[in-house]
Design an enzyme around this catalytic site. Structure first.
Site, short mmCIF file in Angstrom:
data_model
loop_
_atom_site.label_atom_id
_atom_site.label_comp_id
_atom_site.label_asym_id
_atom_site.label_seq_id
_atom_site.Cartn_x
_atom_site.Cartn_y
_atom_site.Cartn_z
N GLY C 11 0.83 -1.20 0.00
CA GLY C 11 0.00 0.00 0.00
C GLY C 11 0.86 1.25 0.00
CE1 TYR C 12 -0.05 4.33 -4.18
CE2 TYR C 12 -2.03 5.50 -3.52
CZ TYR C 12 -1.24 4.94 -4.50
OH TYR C 12 -1.65 4.98 -5.82
CB CYS C 147 -3.20 11.72 7.85
SG CYS C 147 -4.72 11.46 6.91
CG ASN C 302 -1.59 12.00 3.00
OD1 ASN C 302 -0.93 12.79 2.33
ND2 ASN C 302 -2.21 10.96 2.48
#
EC number: 1.2.1.38
Lengths: 335, 335, 335, 335
Positions: C11-12, C147, C302
């Site tokens: 994932g990011y 975030c 974030n």
């Protein structure tokens, strides 16, 4: 510890030089020189440097001696400025366009004015370690090529001997290449989302590509939506098949710390895209072959490998430090 | 056929007025007046008007009589200019900030200078047909509100009586609101991708909202990545449940040609988004309720319903034409 | 050398953890675990890591013991997963939403499902070194806040005691917060240039803010054009004047390595903007005062200070290393 | 009143057809057919059509007879579909790729599958009024070219006879050309700000260009940051000087309602840029000459002149109406 100073330190290339030098373990910054903002804090102009430095801009006439002097000053003005400050540093690394073309008639054709420091023109070594590493190790005057020129040179160099002499280069660039001074054309509302062919023919970087590769290069340049980033797509003709081309790229760049070969068969990231390279010193190069047509592609961050990063890489080579020092940031994904 | 002229015709609002008027079947353009570009073709400044018109900008002192005169001229300068040109037209529709606030002390507080045409201040009718349709039908002086003010007024108006007096407005805007003159802050490389809180408190449009709604409005404004488009998110407190709120919006806007209620339960387009509204004269309004907190949202194109479109809508009302004439473009999706 | 592994590594947030850990001099990466891509090279999913690593994704059942385990796995699934892998590492640092809210009824209200690992809920220490440095130094279970929650908590914390209990938070976010899985709503053509109020009321991060600050926080969230970046604008009411507020921020953050106070009187960069912070671990905080209204603003990346960077900062605190290790990238300007 | 229906009406081209037809004074919409959303309101998928229509999507098997049927359906599926629905309308205007290439072997080479309706292949008239106006006036089967093909054909057509046979085309496109279905590659976080060379060689539109112009065209295609918009930069070699080239363009397009020649010496808008053309049916064409190299440039909105607008223009020609009916929107500036 190398002492390095920056002229033109309030511009975008200047700010990027300061960012890289502040993070470089072998360099201390001497002065950040600006004609516009002497006396102001550097981080008031480059807000990403807040909490990184308390440095204040110096006026040009306050320049004192240093080991390496970077001139990130405007084209046409630098040829007057540089001879005057040359003695201030053992090595001068110039990022302007003024010392990239050794033939003054070519300079005049592309810059529109005669060159006024012709005696220096052929002393400068081009700031491309991939081609001139040995010369750079002992160069006192270094000229970093234009951002699109560096991309095209690295894309095309392995094709020498494999394709014919004519190459057509389609260059695309973000807006930071226009610099930090506002003009009608780079107003956000005008420039945002544009595909602006600002040089349909004869972009001046073509002259550098021709000189550094031996090809007869023609370059079209288009501004596209991005702040950072340059991409070149180069079209050539030749008999080489894909395997031969791939081998040529590997031979040239297998050992290079800042050139990656990106030429995959599928995927959104199969070919070089500057989106991945913001802040990094990589130039990604790739290619594709269709019969006798060969397309070579390169991408880089115009302010880093296309300017300040290449300049710091040259400093490393010149001062005998590890070539990658201070240049380790790999880029972000997604961004 | 109504003859309409535009002062400040080289600006973004001026260009949008020309676009709308050129497509308006009941209007012919008299003059496009510009101090910067007299004698130049209009389409050299507004390239989207190529092949639409051969009009050339007039100098201000060449202004002749017309039926409706639009003044899309700068704040603070318009209060001097307008009294001088008032007699040139039966109706003047002003798009500047100078005649929006009838109380000169409020004007001075928000614009930083004393008002110099106070005798005109309370003659102007606000250019909001949804609130002042009858007055506009006979008004000779019309003042179109600020783009964020119009959005907030239309978002909040139905809540009068349902929520308490204090409202907090979070406004977001694209870059075209800053106008067509380049400055460091709206350079593409600086403005692109920004979230710039340029008015953390006391954005001047809050005074218009308070005046036109009766609420005590506070407004924060942020520039986000967009060229066109304004969105306001308004926070209020009250006892009304969702059904009551929805009914209030329906009652206010059920018959309005340019206000759509967008308040769905799901989907990417469930609430107002200016992305859908570029070029259109709609103001989309929506809302959500969470206990005693009510969030009202509105979106519009700052250059159309937030400026030139509202002005043309006022022209239609004032001249007895169909209110939607020339304003039929619905917006694009995707964009 | 600390051995750290990452679950959810495709994932990011997972990719950002890998980027930071690869550049961290005190950490070696154990495994990058992915359910989707076991056996594939990490750099085929995170192309910015080309030439940085030859790491290959492991399958979840191949997980072996390590010193620190990061779980960057989905909300709702992590509460099942985490108890099963807890024994694999001395310290688990969770980046999901599942262990942020100690009260299971609050969790259920905001996440829509009952919590299935309630016995762990109050063992986790929030991953905010600025508030819980001492607890983090000995915590075995750490939960990094959302975030927008981290941004709002850091913006609001200094105001405790200076303003009333009610705060309204307007949060704006880029698209990377939606993760790396494609859906209709985050298709480029739909999401590009949007101002999408996806949570007009009751964004789930408000519960974290209320818990960590003591305020009664309400949060509206809007997706704006950006890939990375979160900004919060928080509205509160109180009697404190600007000097008092500034002093409070200085007292809280004077010694913090990753919180900068950005509250200038003028300039395009006078207040926090995430545009400057891509890739960096800073949270910039600022404020403005207008009578009894106080606006507090914070910005961060974030994926870094709002996720992976905060997690690495927690690792540094927990393992007794310098808190800034591996987190030195300052961000880029312009970008 | 012409009765027109749209198959594939939930896609981006379908939505654009509906927008244009709703504003067309000589057309009434019969059906909007969608396999994915039968029974749903059209404006739930195309939110810009809110308040424009109460139309609901029909299922494919509900299709009834109409005058003109648009098929905005996928490549490869349309060659099966079209023969089945052909009898439902006097004229079928296809926007897919399936009937653009009359030679089935060329089709197979570029689309990777054999053509299954070869008997129809040479019946279709290309939907380019600028080249086939007379044929279109009586055509029952019309095939609208690909967006980049239309741009390149209009850019290159005037150069026939003036330059050599080889042309290299560099095409750039926004993301809407990929359609409305989400995939990993067009996720916002991946696609935003990209310069993605998705076809380094042999983009399939090159076959259409070769066929319609007689040149031997090669096309490279790159996705750049934009939602709408296509630009082509075409490189050719020949002896013609600028005056000759300009005359050729004027002769070809002097009377064309939707082709503008944009080839100025200076200014940000000196050459075609699709940024100006969103929503409009113009194709802007321009050129530059440098010795024996000629660069031809064209820009258009891929969903309008590159698709739905061209299709409506063909409807106008075919049904004997004014060619510009329903296509009057000039585009926006700034945007």
């Amino acid at each position: 510890m190398i002492r390095a100073s920056v002229m033109g330190a309030a511009g975008y290339l200047g700010g990027e030089l300061l960012r890289l030098l502040l993070g470089h373990p072998g360099v201390e910054i001497g002065q950040a020189v600006s004609t516009r903002f002497p006396g102001r804090r550097v981080d008031s102009v480059h807000p990403n440097l807040r909490a990184q430095t308390d440095l204040v801009f110096s006026a040009p006439d306050e320049l004192v001696r240093c080991d390496v002097l970077f001139t990130a000053t405007p084209h046409r003005a630098t040829m007057t400025l540089l001879p005057r400050v040359r003695e201030k540093a053992g090595t001068v690394i110039d990022l302007s366009g003024d010392f990239r073309l050794p033939d003054p008639s070519v300079y005049e054709r592309y810059y529109g004015v005669p060159h006024t420091a012709t005696e220096l023109l052929d002393v400068f070594v081009p700031g491309v370690p991939e081609l001139f590493r040995d010369e750079l190790a002992k160069a006192d005057l270094i000229s970093v090529p234009g951002c699109m020129a560096t991309a095209a040179v690295l894309a095309l160099r392995p094709l020498a001997g494999l394709v014919g002499p004519d190459v057509q280069i389609d260059a695309r660039t973000g807006s930071s290449g226009s610099g930090a001074l506002a003009g009608d054309g780079n107003l956000h509302a005008e420039r945002s989302g544009a595909m602006r062919v600002f040089a349909p023919v004869r972009h001046r970087h073509e002259a550098e590509v021709s000189r550094l590769t031996g090809f007869d290069a023609r370059m079209t340049a288009t501004g596209v939506e991005a702040v950072r980033g340059v991409q070149v797509v180069c079209h050539a003709t030749g008999d080489a098949d894909e395997r031969t081309v791939r081998r040529a790229y590997r031979e040239h760049y297998g050992g290079e710390p800042f050139v990656r070969i990106v030429a995959h068969r599928r995927g959104a990231h199969r070919l070089p895209d500057p989106k991945l390279l913001s802040g990094s010193n990589y130039c990604d190069v790739g290619f594709a072959v269709d019969g006798d047509r060969i397309t070579a592609i390169a991408a880089l961050d115009n302010l880093v490998k296309g300017g300040a990063g290449a300049a710091v890489q040259c400093l490393n080579v010149r001062t005998g430090q590890s070539e990658t020092l201070g240049l380790g940031f790999p880029g972000l994904h997604p961004l």
